[in-house]
Design a protein around this motif. Sequence first.
Motif, short mmCIF file in Angstrom:
data_model
loop_
_atom_site.label_atom_id
_atom_site.label_comp_id
_atom_site.label_asym_id
_atom_site.label_seq_id
_atom_site.Cartn_x
_atom_site.Cartn_y
_atom_site.Cartn_z
N ILE A 152 -26.56 -4.36 -7.20
CA ILE A 152 -26.80 -4.16 -5.76
C ILE A 152 -26.56 -2.98 -5.35
O ILE A 152 -27.35 -2.24 -4.63
CB ILE A 152 -25.84 -5.33 -5.02
CG1 ILE A 152 -26.09 -6.85 -5.61
CG2 ILE A 152 -26.23 -5.00 -3.57
CD1 ILE A 152 -27.64 -7.19 -5.23
N THR A 153 -25.41 -2.31 -5.94
CA THR A 153 -25.26 -0.92 -5.38
C THR A 153 -26.37 -0.06 -5.75
O THR A 153 -26.85 0.86 -5.04
CB THR A 153 -23.86 -0.36 -6.18
OG1 THR A 153 -22.82 -1.33 -5.78
CG2 THR A 153 -23.41 0.99 -5.87
N VAL A 181 -29.99 -4.37 1.53
CA VAL A 181 -29.95 -5.16 0.30
C VAL A 181 -28.99 -6.43 0.47
O VAL A 181 -27.95 -6.17 0.79
CB VAL A 181 -29.59 -4.69 -0.92
CG1 VAL A 181 -29.86 -5.74 -2.16
CG2 VAL A 181 -30.26 -3.26 -1.42
N GLU A 182 -29.56 -7.63 0.24
CA GLU A 182 -28.84 -8.89 0.43
C GLU A 182 -29.04 -9.73 -0.89
O GLU A 182 -30.36 -9.85 -1.43
CB GLU A 182 -29.16 -9.75 1.76
CG GLU A 182 -29.11 -8.93 2.91
CD GLU A 182 -29.82 -9.67 3.95
OE1 GLU A 182 -30.24 -10.80 4.04
OE2 GLU A 182 -29.75 -8.77 5.13
N ALA A 183 -28.06 -10.41 -1.31
CA ALA A 183 -28.37 -11.22 -2.63
C ALA A 183 -27.75 -12.61 -2.29
O ALA A 183 -26.58 -13.07 -1.54
CB ALA A 183 -27.63 -10.66 -3.77
N VAL A 229 -32.99 -11.91 -4.24
CA VAL A 229 -32.57 -10.26 -3.74
C VAL A 229 -33.29 -9.98 -2.66
O VAL A 229 -34.64 -10.30 -2.84
CB VAL A 229 -32.33 -9.45 -4.90
CG1 VAL A 229 -31.85 -8.11 -3.98
CG2 VAL A 229 -31.41 -9.63 -5.77
#
Length: 311
Positions: free
Chosen positions: A239-240, A251-253, A258
């Motif tokens: 994610i980073t 960004v969202e998971a 994602v």
Amino acid sequence: MTSSTTAPAAIDARGVVKSFGSVHAVRGVDLRVQPGEIVAFLGPNGAGKTTTIDMILGLTNPDSGSISVFGHTPRGAVSRGLVSAVLQTGGLLKDLTVRETVELTASLFAEKRPVDEALERAGIRDLANRRVGLCSGGEQQRLRFAMALVSDPALLILDEPTTGMDVEARRSFWNAIRTDAARGRTVMFATHYLDEADEYADRIVLMRSGQIVADGTTAEIKNLVSGRVVQATIPDADITALASLPGVDSVEAAGERVTLHTRDSDALARHLLAETPARDLEITARNLESVFVALTIDSPASADASNGATR
């Protein structure tokens, strides 16, 4: 959307300011709603929506600025039966029946609609003899709707009207509202359910920190924020690293799924397909929820995005 060049505005607020001690709840709001419009009034908690609604209903007075409702003061419009409201809580006596409650409300007005008509239009005529205390939360909200309709108001204000309702109850409630609004009634509603605003409003007014930051049709509001939404299934996504890619705003998971908000969806899609194990990739336009988040974050970027959006 219906408007009038001769009749006074349903709501005409100019330079309205309201503070509670050091808390500046409303800061110079200008809002004009024409008769027949269905307006969604949106904003995060603390944005000033409820305070603004209270002033439109005459429940509190602005510190400065002015509000008129159909050419009258808010209290004058309410006393004439021009305005009714469906609020989140309060106003119900548990030991009365549904019919008795609406009859009691009707007794307060010189001009009113038949009680059975109000019950029918609210979809609760079959509950007329049920005691209020035995009604579900959704049924009690429908009762508040019937109470609001019995004076046949020209303006109906709804403050989070479907809080506590399940999906089917919400759908049924809004079908009743839409049917009633088709008769020409002006409707203004505050809600946290953005799908309700997207589906039922002619116009969306968005508040942040006591000010209106956007005002327009749903399509116009969505166009205020550039970029697209890219979704993909990415096992063990970094994610980073994804957040640091050029053009990626957030960004969202959720598990392996994602969601990325980006200003360059083509470049991001090429990267995901070439450099990651991404699959099931989808690219869509911004939805109302993503625009809401972008425009209500208190940051210079969100302020810039909303410039020029207010009518």
